[in-house]
Design a protein around this motif. Sequence first.
Motif, short mmCIF file in Angstrom:
data_model
loop_
_atom_site.label_atom_id
_atom_site.label_comp_id
_atom_site.label_asym_id
_atom_site.label_seq_id
_atom_site.Cartn_x
_atom_site.Cartn_y
_atom_site.Cartn_z
N THR A 1 6.59 3.35 0.67
CA THR A 1 6.23 2.16 1.40
C THR A 1 4.73 2.09 1.57
O THR A 1 4.07 3.12 1.72
CB THR A 1 6.88 2.18 2.80
N PHE B 1 12.92 -3.64 4.62
CA PHE B 1 12.98 -4.28 3.32
C PHE B 1 11.59 -4.30 2.75
O PHE B 1 10.71 -5.00 3.22
CB PHE B 1 13.52 -5.70 3.45
N ARG B 2 11.38 -3.50 1.75
CA ARG B 2 10.04 -3.40 1.19
C ARG B 2 10.04 -3.98 -0.21
O ARG B 2 11.04 -3.98 -0.91
CB ARG B 2 9.61 -1.94 1.13
N ARG B 3 8.88 -4.40 -0.59
CA ARG B 3 8.70 -4.82 -1.98
C ARG B 3 7.82 -3.76 -2.62
O ARG B 3 6.73 -3.48 -2.11
CB ARG B 3 8.00 -6.18 -2.01
N ALA C 1 8.38 1.54 -7.10
CA ALA C 1 9.60 0.96 -7.66
C ALA C 1 10.52 2.07 -8.17
O ALA C 1 11.74 1.98 -8.05
CB ALA C 1 9.25 -0.01 -8.78
#
Length: 68
Positions: free
Chosen positions: A51, A37-39, A46
């Motif tokens: 990553t 789960f990356r932001r 986006a």
Amino acid sequence: MSPIIIGAVAGGVGVLVVGVLMPARKCPGCAARLPKFRRPANKRQAMWGGTTCPACGCESDRKGNKIS
Ligand SMILES: [Zn+2]
């Protein structure tokens, strides 16, 4: 079954599905395991995925290739 157990089972199934869809990748720089789960750290991540390694800060694209 208590709601807690049901929630834990549902959560486990969800993690399993995500794990199948998004296999664990390794950082191309330091081989650390990258989080599933990356932001997105920036606009490109986006839009295109990718990553930033939490260990060494190196960026990789969605295929796991290092971005210089
Ligand atoms: Zn790294």
